[in-house]
Structure formats: C-alpha cells, structure tokens
Design a protein around this motif. Structure first.
Motif, PDB file in Angstrom:
ATOM      1  N   TYR A  84      33.502  11.531  84.613  1.00 48.11           N
ATOM      2  CA  TYR A  84      33.851  10.197  84.112  1.00 48.11           C
ATOM      3  C   TYR A  84      33.206  10.015  82.748  1.00 48.11           C
ATOM      4  CZ  TYR A  84      34.112   5.121  83.643  1.00 48.11           C
ATOM      5  OH  TYR A  84      34.366   3.853  83.175  1.00 48.11           O
ATOM      6  N   THR A  85      33.885   9.313  81.848  1.00 52.95           N
ATOM      7  CA  THR A  85      33.324   8.982  80.542  1.00 52.95           C
ATOM      8  C   THR A  85      33.457   7.484  80.317  1.00 52.95           C
ATOM      9  OG1 THR A  85      33.911  11.156  79.648  1.00 52.95           O
ATOM     10  CG2 THR A  85      33.427   9.402  78.067  1.00 52.95           C
ATOM     11  N   ALA A  86      32.329   6.816  80.240  1.00 54.76           N
ATOM     12  CA  ALA A  86      32.299   5.361  80.082  1.00 54.76           C
ATOM     13  C   ALA A  86      32.489   4.984  78.621  1.00 54.76           C
ATOM     14  CB  ALA A  86      30.971   4.814  80.599  1.00 54.76           C
ATOM     15  N   PRO A  87      32.926   3.760  78.340  1.00 57.98           N
ATOM     16  CA  PRO A  87      33.039   3.306  76.943  1.00 57.98           C
ATOM     17  C   PRO A  87      31.659   3.155  76.306  1.00 57.98           C
ATOM     18  CG  PRO A  87      33.479   1.510  78.477  1.00 57.98           C
ATOM     19  CD  PRO A  87      33.414   2.755  79.297  1.00 57.98           C
ATOM     20  N   MET A  88      31.657   3.135  74.975  1.00 67.16           N
ATOM     21  CA  MET A  88      30.411   3.120  74.224  1.00 67.16           C
ATOM     22  C   MET A  88      29.516   1.924  74.552  1.00 67.16           C
ATOM     23  SD  MET A  88      30.041   5.732  72.114  1.00 67.16           S
ATOM     24  CE  MET A  88      30.933   6.940  71.124  1.00 67.16           C
ATOM     25  N   TRP A  89      30.099   0.758  74.761  1.00 64.27           N
ATOM     26  CA  TRP A  89      29.294  -0.442  74.940  1.00 64.27           C
ATOM     27  C   TRP A  89      28.415  -0.381  76.182  1.00 64.27           C
ATOM     28  CZ3 TRP A  89      29.892  -3.059  79.447  1.00 64.27           C
ATOM     29  CH2 TRP A  89      31.093  -2.918  80.141  1.00 64.27           C
ATOM     30  N   VAL A  90      28.741   0.493  77.120  1.00 65.27           N
ATOM     31  CA  VAL A  90      27.914   0.625  78.319  1.00 65.27           C
ATOM     32  C   VAL A  90      26.503   1.091  77.944  1.00 65.27           C
ATOM     33  CG1 VAL A  90      27.671   1.841  80.541  1.00 65.27           C
ATOM     34  CG2 VAL A  90      29.913   1.038  79.777  1.00 65.27           C
ATOM     35  N   GLY A  91      26.377   1.765  76.792  1.00 63.86           N
ATOM     36  CA  GLY A  91      25.059   2.186  76.326  1.00 63.86           C
ATOM     37  C   GLY A  91      24.094   1.026  76.171  1.00 63.86           C
ATOM     38  N   ILE A  92      24.600  -0.162  75.862  1.00 61.83           N
ATOM     39  CA  ILE A  92      23.726  -1.331  75.753  1.00 61.83           C
ATOM     40  C   ILE A  92      23.072  -1.623  77.093  1.00 61.83           C
ATOM     41  CG2 ILE A  92      23.669  -3.824  75.317  1.00 61.83           C
ATOM     42  CD1 ILE A  92      25.900  -3.446  73.297  1.00 61.83           C
ATOM     43  N   LEU A  93      23.836  -1.524  78.172  1.00 63.45           N
ATOM     44  CA  LEU A  93      23.294  -1.794  79.508  1.00 63.45           C
ATOM     45  C   LEU A  93      22.256  -0.749  79.903  1.00 63.45           C
ATOM     46  CD1 LEU A  93      26.594  -2.765  81.385  1.00 63.45           C
ATOM     47  CD2 LEU A  93      24.954  -4.263  80.219  1.00 63.45           C
ATOM     48  N   ILE A  94      22.563   0.518  79.605  1.00 61.81           N
ATOM     49  CA  ILE A  94      21.611   1.590  79.921  1.00 61.81           C
ATOM     50  C   ILE A  94      20.314   1.389  79.135  1.00 61.81           C
ATOM     51  CG2 ILE A  94      21.176   4.066  79.696  1.00 61.81           C
ATOM     52  CD1 ILE A  94      23.069   3.491  81.953  1.00 61.81           C
ATOM     53  N   ILE A 100      27.870  11.386  66.669  1.00 59.94           N
ATOM     54  CA  ILE A 100      27.137  10.222  67.173  1.00 59.94           C
ATOM     55  C   ILE A 100      27.812   9.676  68.429  1.00 59.94           C
ATOM     56  CG2 ILE A 100      28.409   8.538  65.782  1.00 59.94           C
ATOM     57  CD1 ILE A 100      24.636   8.400  66.364  1.00 59.94           C
ATOM     58  N   GLY A 101      27.011   9.369  69.424  1.00 61.81           N
ATOM     59  CA  GLY A 101      27.522   8.789  70.657  1.00 61.81           C
ATOM     60  C   GLY A 101      27.161   7.316  70.718  1.00 61.81           C
ATOM     61  N   TRP A 102      26.607   6.916  71.859  1.00 66.50           N
ATOM     62  CA  TRP A 102      26.278   5.501  71.994  1.00 66.50           C
ATOM     63  C   TRP A 102      24.810   5.221  71.665  1.00 66.50           C
ATOM     64  CZ3 TRP A 102      27.550   4.999  77.924  1.00 66.50           C
ATOM     65  CH2 TRP A 102      26.549   5.630  78.680  1.00 66.50           C
ATOM     66  N   GLU A 103      24.149   6.133  70.928  1.00 62.22           N
ATOM     67  CA  GLU A 103      22.738   5.927  70.582  1.00 62.22           C
ATOM     68  C   GLU A 103      22.476   4.588  69.902  1.00 62.22           C
ATOM     69  OE1 GLU A 103      23.177  10.478  70.628  1.00 62.22           O
ATOM     70  OE2 GLU A 103      24.358   8.748  69.965  1.00 62.22           O
ATOM     71  N   PRO A 104      23.277   4.166  68.892  1.00 57.40           N
ATOM     72  CA  PRO A 104      23.007   2.841  68.310  1.00 57.40           C
ATOM     73  C   PRO A 104      23.121   1.718  69.339  1.00 57.40           C
ATOM     74  CG  PRO A 104      24.386   4.131  66.841  1.00 57.40           C
ATOM     75  CD  PRO A 104      24.315   4.888  68.138  1.00 57.40           C
ATOM     76  N   PHE A 105      24.075   1.858  70.262  1.00 56.85           N
ATOM     77  CA  PHE A 105      24.217   0.838  71.299  1.00 56.85           C
ATOM     78  C   PHE A 105      23.025   0.848  72.259  1.00 56.85           C
ATOM     79  CE2 PHE A 105      28.586   1.580  69.950  1.00 56.85           C
ATOM     80  CZ  PHE A 105      29.103   0.289  69.890  1.00 56.85           C
ATOM     81  N   SER A 106      22.589   2.047  72.653  1.00 50.27           N
ATOM     82  CA  SER A 106      21.468   2.116  73.591  1.00 50.27           C
ATOM     83  C   SER A 106      20.171   1.658  72.928  1.00 50.27           C
ATOM     84  CB  SER A 106      21.325   3.529  74.164  1.00 50.27           C
ATOM     85  OG  SER A 106      20.990   4.472  73.168  1.00 50.27           O
TER      86      SER A 106
END
Length: 408
Positions: free
Chosen positions: A4-14, A302-308
C-alpha cells in the motif's frame, strides 16, 4: 505480496505521533542529548534499543508473512558513511540536537532551535556544493557496497532478498538481533553512577537514592522555563514519573520506545522510512542551489519528509502545551551543561547551536542519513550502513563531549 502507498499528507500524522512521543520522552530539550554525549544519561540508548528490539521482529515477521514494506536501507559507502557519522556525532555533542529534534524544539518553544535551523540548512547546502566535486564523488563511490542488511540485499522498494533461504531466515536473524538489543536496554544503567535502566527499575520496582535524585534533577531541567502545572495534573505525572510512589506513567514512559518503533514500521508500510534531514537539503536546494546535482537528486526523490517534519513540530507543540507543559515561549533558556561550561551568554549559545547543527547536517547529508534515517529507520531494517553510522556517531559524540564539556 500485500502493499500500500499512502498519500503524502499522511506524513503529517506520522510526524505528529513521533514528535509528541519524543517530546514527552525529553528529546526536544538539547540538555538531554548533551548529557547523552557526556554519557551521564543513557535514556536515548535504552529507549532506542528497546524500541528496535520490539519493532524489528514485527517488521521482518510481517514481511515473512507476505506484507510488503517500503524498504530503504541506506547504501553502504564505507568511507563517506563513516566520516559523515563522525562529523554528525561532533555536531550533536556541541548543539544537543538531531535534525528531527530541532523541529521538536521549535514546537517546544526553544530559542536556540531557531539558530540551529539556519545552521542545519547551511550544513546541508555545504554538502550540496561538495557533492559534485571530485572529493564528494569519491566519498560516495569508494567502497560502495549498495543497500545491504544483515542477512540480505535490498533489490526493490518492497523486496529484501535473503542471502540464504527465504525471508523467514531474516526474521530469525531479527529475533537474535532483538534479544541482543533488549539485553542492552535492560542492563545498561540509565545514569552514570547508577545501577539500573528505566526498564529494570520498573520490573524490579526499586531505585537507589542516587537514581531518585537524578530523576528529580532530570525533571527540573526538562521543565526549566516551561508553563506552570498543578499538583494533580498529567504534566506532573509525566515530568516526575519516577517519583517514589507508584505511578502508572512509569510504564508509559518506557512504552514510548515501542510507540516510536512501531510507528516507524507503520510508516514503512504506508509510504517510506522515517527520515528528517532530507528536508534541510530540499530547503537548501529550493532556496539557494536549485541547479546543483545533489539538489536535483533530492527534488526527484523527496518523499513526505517535509510533511513529517511539520507533523513533528506540531506534535511536540501539542505535547509541550497540553501534556508536559514544557513550552518555553522562546525565552533564553540555556542548557545547564552548556551554562556550566560556557556561561549564560546568548551569543555563545547561538554559536554552539548554529555551529553544531551545521556540522551535524553536513555529516548527515554526507552519510545520506541521520538519527532518523540511519539510527532509527536504518537500524530497524538491520542496515549495515546504519550500524556503521551509529558506531561512528557515538564514538565522535563521546570524544567531543569529553573535551568540550570538561571542567577548566
């Protein structure tokens, strides 16, 4: 294989979960990591080893059952990873910050974290410039054995190919690995001069008078400059969790290690490993060096690092305001170890925070990872590059702290 691959914004929750948990843990306070570098308080080592002992068998056990993860063990280029780790460890000892803990410290309202942000971005920019020179290319290409883990080779986003047998073999190796880490977490005394780790204190339900005093001292520096809290509040329980009376938050504080480790396992299933320093290279590239080869590589990968990282800041802000009450409102709070050695000058602390963060990020990008990408995510995957980086960081950190913070 289930993937499974989640959308980028999920990085904020993680990032929010990890940021809140680590703030409660005390990682947002630079004094915590300075004391680690001085080998006076080994909480980070105990919690990281315990978290890895819990999460590594879960990761490879689920993989053996057919669950696909976004594996990303960092490449093992021996010289670059080793030198990068040494530079990183020196910067950590001076600044008291990891790349991720800078964002946590901003959430906790720490003024010296502002200086650290600028030092970190400049350190990342320096590596961006060096990368495309002959020296930079030599560092990343000499003795480069690719992405390897104990017992296997990373060949695809979802695949670790065992050197022998099936993924069940790597799961078996992870069990042995976990036992070794658990023994460290159990037997390594938390405090220099103490006799028990946090885990052992909870199991045996006893502490020495010296350990009780060290716990009280720890609570004092963690809450220095923070918001007031009442006698019966959750903040008192979280900050003074090793009071002599029974306190259920004792076990919560130990379980934070498992929460962080299992959250990284979840993150690897959803999208990618947990990493923090890539954001600094991304910012350096976007702001100053958009045409450089390393910037182009970062932009492409770049992945969701800025979001996380945003989530990490938000999680620490939430925890420091509503749970621990450690929010310092950006007052001039100097870490005690720094103050004892260098005084309370804000300019001196600016230089230490800025310069240490500069070295830390320069080393992190040279090694292609930091405390998150190499030590937490890398060691979770049993990546050999992560283990080399960890050893180099601790060696440099201990040596640097010995000379920087020794009494005159």
């Amino acid at each position: 294989m289930i993937t499974y691959t989640a959308p980028m914004w999920v990085g904020i929750l993680i990032g929010f979960i990890i940021g809140a948990a680590a703030e409660i843990w005390g990682i947002a306070n630079p004094e915590t990591l300075i004391r680690l570098a001085k080998w006076e308080d080994r909480l980070f080592v105990i919690c990281i080893t315990l978290g890895l002992a819990i999460s590594a068998p879960v990761l490879f056990g689920l993989y053996a059952l057919g669950i696909g993860f976004h594996f990303s063990p960092k490449p093992l280029y021996v010289i670059g990873v080793g030198i990068g780790g040494l530079i990183f460890g020196s910067g950590l000892a001076i600044s008291g910050y990891f790349p991720g803990s800078i964002w946590m410290a901003l959430g906790e309202g720490r003024r010296d974290a502002i200086y650290a942000v600028f030092g970190a971005i400049l350190g990342a920019a320096t590596w961006t410039v060096l990368y495309q020179t002959p020296v930079g290319q030599w560092l990343v290409n000499t003795l480069n054995f690719g992405s390897v883990v104990i017992g296997g080779t990373h060949v695809d986003k979802f695949i670790i190919r065992p050197w022998y047998g099936t993924p069940a073999v790597i799961f078996g190796i992870s069990l042995v690995y976990a036992v070794g880490l658990f023994l460290v977490a159990y037997y390594l005394p938390r405090y220099k001069g103490g006799v028990r780790s946090c885990l052992r204190e909870n199991i045996e339900k006893r502490s020495t008078p010296y350990e009780v005093e060290k716990h009280k001292e720890t609570a004092m520096f963690l809450t220095d400059g923070g918001l007031p809290y009442s006698e019966n509040s959750i903040a008192k329980k979280l900050n003074e969790y090793y009071a002599t009376e029974s306190n259920v938050t004792r076990w919560f504080m130990v379980s934070v290690a498992g929460i962080v480790g299992l959250t990284v396992v979840l993150e690897m299933f959803l999208h990618q490993i947990f990493g923090e320093s890539t954001t600094d290279s991304w910012l350096a590239g976007m702001l100053f060096l958009p045409t450089f080869k390393y910037s182009q590589s970062v932009f492409a990968g770049i992945g969701w690092e800025p979001f996380s990282d945003i989530g990490t800041l938000m999680g620490a802000l939430f925890a420091s305001v509503f749970l621990t009450r450690r929010f310092t409102s950006f007052r001039n709070i100097i870490p005690p170890s720094w103050s004892i050695r260098f005084g309370n000058s804000q300019i001196t602390r600016f230089l230490g925070s800025f310069g240490g963060a500069y070295l830390m990020l320069f080393g992190a990008r040279m090694a292609d990872g930091c405390a998150s990408g190499h030590i937490l995510s890398g060691d979770l995957q049993m990546a050999i590059s992560g283990l080399e980086f960890t050893a180099a960081v601790f060696a440099a950190m201990l040596i640097t702290a010995h000379y920087v913070y020794r009494k005159r």
